[in-house]
Design a protein around this motif. Structure first.
Motif, PDB file in Angstrom:
ATOM      1  N   GLY A   7      40.019 -63.842 -52.405  1.00  0.00           N
ATOM      2  CA  GLY A   7      40.332 -65.429 -52.080  1.00  0.00           C
ATOM      3  C   GLY A   7      41.002 -64.508 -50.107  1.00  0.00           C
ATOM      4  N   ASP A   8      42.315 -64.906 -49.403  1.00  0.00           N
ATOM      5  CA  ASP A   8      42.494 -64.317 -48.130  1.00  0.00           C
ATOM      6  C   ASP A   8      43.283 -63.891 -48.243  1.00  0.00           C
ATOM      7  N   VAL A   9      44.054 -63.741 -49.264  1.00  0.00           N
ATOM      8  CA  VAL A   9      45.857 -62.912 -49.620  1.00  0.00           C
ATOM      9  C   VAL A   9      44.760 -61.762 -50.200  1.00  0.00           C
ATOM     10  N   THR A  63      48.406 -59.884 -46.291  1.00  0.00           N
ATOM     11  CA  THR A  63      49.526 -58.487 -46.961  1.00  0.00           C
ATOM     12  C   THR A  63      50.632 -58.617 -47.206  1.00  0.00           C
ATOM     13  N   SER A  64      51.733 -58.324 -48.201  1.00  0.00           N
ATOM     14  CA  SER A  64      52.787 -58.534 -48.229  1.00  0.00           C
ATOM     15  C   SER A  64      54.065 -58.697 -47.166  1.00  0.00           C
ATOM     16  N   ASN A  65      53.129 -58.221 -46.178  1.00  0.00           N
ATOM     17  CA  ASN A  65      53.465 -58.267 -44.584  1.00  0.00           C
ATOM     18  C   ASN A  65      54.423 -59.608 -44.493  1.00  0.00           C
ATOM     19  N   ASN A 117      51.754 -63.611 -34.004  1.00  0.00           N
ATOM     20  CA  ASN A 117      52.949 -63.150 -34.634  1.00  0.00           C
ATOM     21  C   ASN A 117      52.159 -63.519 -35.471  1.00  0.00           C
ATOM     22  N   LEU A 118      51.592 -63.945 -36.389  1.00  0.00           N
ATOM     23  CA  LEU A 118      50.698 -64.812 -37.404  1.00  0.00           C
ATOM     24  C   LEU A 118      51.648 -64.977 -38.550  1.00  0.00           C
ATOM     25  N   ALA A 119      52.264 -62.766 -38.776  1.00  0.00           N
ATOM     26  CA  ALA A 119      52.725 -62.192 -40.360  1.00  0.00           C
ATOM     27  C   ALA A 119      54.410 -63.319 -39.789  1.00  0.00           C
ATOM     28  N   GLU A 120      55.141 -62.754 -38.795  1.00  0.00           N
ATOM     29  CA  GLU A 120      56.511 -64.057 -38.573  1.00  0.00           C
ATOM     30  C   GLU A 120      55.946 -65.060 -39.521  1.00  0.00           C
ATOM     31  N   MET A 140      50.061 -61.197 -53.486  1.00  0.00           N
ATOM     32  CA  MET A 140      50.197 -62.659 -53.983  1.00  0.00           C
ATOM     33  C   MET A 140      51.287 -62.133 -55.876  1.00  0.00           C
ATOM     34  N   GLU A 141      50.636 -60.990 -56.414  1.00  0.00           N
ATOM     35  CA  GLU A 141      51.133 -61.500 -57.098  1.00  0.00           C
ATOM     36  C   GLU A 141      52.818 -60.914 -57.146  1.00  0.00           C
TER      37      GLU A 141
END
Ligand code: NDP
Length: 308
Positions: free
Chosen positions: A263-265, A216-218, A194-197, A270-271
């Motif tokens: 990048g990784d994001v 991502t935005s999540n 659950n990396l996003a969490e 991010m913006e």
């Protein structure tokens, strides 16, 4: 929302300007700070990194020495080069540019560098100093990130920081430095569930994975500070269009060069969501060189006046 851009180029210039009087003072005492760079083989990316490091040395009045053995070098020969720099009393800092060719024992190379000349802060003695929060050269990329966050007055104490990546050069030292700044730190890696969490809990999210735009935005809590360490060159046009649909100048540059750095994001996420973020390029990258210069100057000061 469009967050504050954390301008790594500006902070890098600031750090370098502050080093100038210290370099002058050392030179006035006949101790010109000296960085020895070992570049093995002809990896084009490494050549660019080393060229930039040497150029920055020249601009600041730091002397640079370089050894450029062929990619076929044996481990023992590389260790001899490092030992020669160790025993040269004029050399203050030594760096061995990664990656090393497969036949070379990379760990032995890190161990061979005299800890008191360890410009990258990778020697286990200096890793121990970092763990114990004792003085010693620190790995340049995470040290630069801490310096930048402080200069932007971003509060770390008590904040929930999530570091994605646990490499010896970025993720691990980053997590330790954030802990020493009294953040509450979580380290994530490729086996994290659950990396996003995990990421969404972060007030400060530092990402050093080497996976283009995976975050991502999540993964981002609205208002979080996001530091994107990743530097990935993409050449796929549809991917560039997807990632930079909001950025005409970036798409034009891609059309001209056939590649761009990401990048990784995901840049748009991010913006839109971060209260402050590092762009790629122009965020973390410039800080790494500035901190290498800072480490070299500090080592020279210590060599001039041990114990000061
Ligand atoms: P490494 O490959 O050494 O480490 C990557 C880390 O990311 C590992 O800990 C790995 O986990 C983790 N990881 C990989 N995939 C995932 C995933 N899907 N989910 C969660 N974690 C994952 O890379 P570095 O630390 O050397 O570099 C990371 C990035 O930063 C690269 O893009 C590099 O180019 C860039 N970089 C930029 C610098 C700068 O000056 N701007 C300086 C140094 C690096 P595990 O340990 O489980 O394998």
């Amino acid at each position: 929302m469009s967050g504050t851009v954390l301008d790594g180029r500006r902070i890098s210039q600031e750090i370098q300007q502050e080093l100038r009087p210290r370099i002058e003072a050392l030179r006035a005492k006949s101790r010109t700070p000296t960085l020895a760079v070992v570049l093995v083989g002809d990896n084009p990316a490494s050549q660019i990194y080393v060229r930039n490091k040497i150029k920055t040395c020249q601009e600041l009045g730091i002397r640079s020495l370089s050894a450029t053995p062929p990619g076929s070098i044996a481990s023992e020969e590389l260790l001899d080069i490092i030992r020669n720099f160790n025993s040269d009393p004029e050399v203050d800092g030594i760096l061995v540019q990664a990656p090393l060719p497969k036949q070379v024992d990379a760990e032995a190379a890190v161990l061979a560098v005299d800890p008191s000349k360890d410009a990258d802060g990778f020697h286990p003695c200096n890793v121990g100093n970092l763990v114990a929060n004792r003085l010693g050269p620190r790995p340049c990329t995470p040290a630069g990130i801490i310096e930048m966050l402080k200069r932007y007055a971003i509060r770390l104490a008590g904040k929930r920081a999530v570091v994605v990546g646990r490499s010896d050069i970025v993720g691990k030292p980053m997590a330790l430095m954030l802990m020493h700044e009294n953040a509450t730190v979580t380290i994530c890696h490729s086996r994290t569930e659950n990396l996003a969490e995990e990421c969404r809990r972060a007030d400060l999210l530092v990402v050093a994975m080497g996976k283009p735009a995976l975050i991502t935005s999540n993964y981002i809590k609205p208002g979080a500070v996001v530091v994107d360490v990743g530097m990935n060159r993409i050449t796929d046009e549809s991917e560039a269009r997807r990632l930079f649909s909001h950025d005409a100048s970036r798409l034009a540059a891609f059309a001209k060069n056939g590649s761009t750095l990401v990048g990784d994001v995901e840049p748009f996420a991010m913006e839109e969501l971060a209260s402050a973020y590092t762009p790629v390029p122009g965020g973390v990258g410039p800080l790494t060189i500035a901190m290498l210069m800072a480490n070299t100057v500090k080592l020279a000061e210590q060599h001039l006046c041990p114990g000061c």
